[in-house]
Design an enzyme around this catalytic site. Structure first.
Site, PDB file in Angstrom:
ATOM      1  N   LYS A  78       0.859  -1.191   0.000  1.00 54.55           N
ATOM      2  CA  LYS A  78       0.000   0.000   0.000  1.00 54.55           C
ATOM      3  C   LYS A  78       0.887   1.230   0.000  1.00 54.55           C
ATOM      4  CE  LYS A  78      -4.538   0.480   0.130  1.00 54.55           C
ATOM      5  NZ  LYS A  78      -5.483  -0.416  -0.527  1.00 54.55           N
ATOM      6  N   GLY A 174     -24.814   2.334   1.451  1.00 55.92           N
ATOM      7  CA  GLY A 174     -23.828   2.996   0.599  1.00 55.92           C
ATOM      8  C   GLY A 174     -24.055   2.659  -0.857  1.00 55.92           C
ATOM      9  N   GLY A 176     -22.369   3.986  -3.632  1.00 53.54           N
ATOM     10  CA  GLY A 176     -21.295   4.607  -4.418  1.00 53.54           C
ATOM     11  C   GLY A 176     -20.990   3.782  -5.648  1.00 53.54           C
ATOM     12  N   VAL A 178     -19.405   1.035  -6.071  1.00 57.82           N
ATOM     13  CA  VAL A 178     -19.656  -0.404  -5.951  1.00 57.82           C
ATOM     14  C   VAL A 178     -21.106  -0.662  -5.530  1.00 57.82           C
ATOM     15  CG1 VAL A 178     -18.986  -2.535  -4.792  1.00 57.82           C
ATOM     16  CG2 VAL A 178     -17.244  -0.836  -5.339  1.00 57.82           C
TER      17      VAL A 178
END
Ligand code: NAD
Length: 340
Positions: A78, A174, A176, A178
């Site tokens: 990351k 949610g 968004g 996805v």
């Protein structure tokens, strides 16, 4: 810092700065046993350098687990770029980050994450070839949604006895990139959708286009349903919420859904089947990994089908071993990463 590295079994940590562009970046490489580390690049304002380091290390570890259980030839990594108060030239900053990635010689492959876009990755690509999710590579979100949809069906089969979602009440938290794509697939499968989002425009769209029922964000978690699908932020399964859930399955896209590993045990004790987040939401990672490796779309969609198989295997082990699916997933990932 070395204590956290030891606790997360992190392989290496790389820091770089470029005063001309304002770049101050961290790359954490968690594990390279299965291949070069792959994971997104965050561009966020952190309250402290320490919190940025912690974020990079913790997220790199979860990428290793996700890649291992998705059967990808990658370890976890990351990157975190500390967002300055003012950015004069965003392109120059991401080009400098590209040079940092290049200096690692392919040990880390970067991608979009919170605060970064495909346009940023195009700038990164000026400095390195070890980058995915550029404009030409495409958005991984639809593939994440496809994987979650098949994972929800596998989880429904394991707990509700059928993977037919017709008439099944599913709460999607949610809507968004996805969450909305997932809601579209669930609606097409005949599910009865309950939805929430802080963005009322997204909710309105789901009501009008998908026949969903809007539920206030604060109430969705305790709304009676068969399946609760967290697709917003992480930490949604915490001591305050787990006792209020009114579902038999939790299966959704959000990363880091459990505020602590104990939450998985509490879900298990309440008879709620939990789909480990990094297993069910691996579709986007599968997409960027195989796309970067030059694989054609049919190979990518075929690989996505493994998510449901992996979940089914995890549930079988969880039942036989009387452990939560999250604990089983961690053990399986650690076996692949460390051979123990
Ligand atoms: P996004 O930012 O496009 O959408 C998130 C949406 O959730 C936003 O509309 C936000 O308003 C809403 N939201 C957040 N918390 C909420 C809450 N408590 N109640 C109601 N609405 C809430 O993000 P995304 O790309 O759709 O990703 C969703 C989740 O899936 C994130 O946790 C992300 O880390 C994870 N994930 C995404 C991908 C991907 O390919 N995009 C891959 C793996 C995991």
């Amino acid at each position: 810092m070395f204590e956290t590295m030891a606790a997360t079994r992190l392989e290496s940590l790389h820091l770089a700065q470029d005063p001309r562009s304002g770049l101050r970046a961290i790359i954490a490489i968690h594990n390279s046993r299965l291949g070069p580390a792959l994971g997104g690049c965050r561009f966020l304002a952190y309250p402290s350098e320490q919190s940025a380091l912690q974020d990079a290390m913790r997220l790199a570890q979860s990428m290793s687990y996700k890649a291992a259980l998705a059967g990808l030839p990658h370890g976890g990594g990351k990157a975190v770029i500390l967002r300055p108060a003012h950015v004069d030239n965003r392109a120059a900053l991401f080009e400098a980050f590209g040079r940092m990635v290049e200096s690692l010689g392919g040990a880390y492959i970067t991608a979009v994450d919170s605060g970064t876009s495909s346009a940023d990755m195009d700038c990164v690509a000026q400095g390195t070839q070890h980058v995915t999710s550029t404009s030409s590579a495409g958005d991984p979100s639809p593939y994440t949604a496809m994987g979650v949809f098949s994972g929800i069906r596998a989880t429904a089969l394991a707990r509700l006895g059928s993977d037919d979602l017709e008439g099944v009440r599913i709460a999607v938290q949610g809507l968004g990139q996805v969450g909305f794509a997932l809601a579209e697939q669930l609606a097409a499968a005949g599910a009865e959708l309950l939805v929430s989002d802080y963005d009322q425009g997204r909710v309105q769209l789901a009501v009008e286009q998908l026949g969903a029922t809007a539920v206030p964000s604060a109430q969705l978690i305790e709304t009676p349903c068969e399946i609760f699908a967290p697709c917003g932020l992480g930490g949604v399964l915490n001591p305050d919420t787990v006792g209020r859930l009114h579902c038999t399955v939790v299966a959704g896209a959000a990363n880091n859904q459990l505020s602590s590993p104990q939450m998985a045990d509490e879900l298990e004790a309440r008879g709620i089947l939990y789909a480990p987040d990094y297993v069910i939401n691996a579709g986007g990672l599968i997409y960027v990994s195989l796309k970067h490796g030059g694989q054609p779309l049919p190979a990518i969609t075929a690989h996505l089908a493994r998510i449901a198989l992996r979940l089914t295997d995890i549930y079988a082990h969880a039942q036989a071993e009387k452990r939560s699916p999250a604990r089983v997933a961690d053990s399986q990932a650690e076996h692949l990463l460390y051979g123990n």
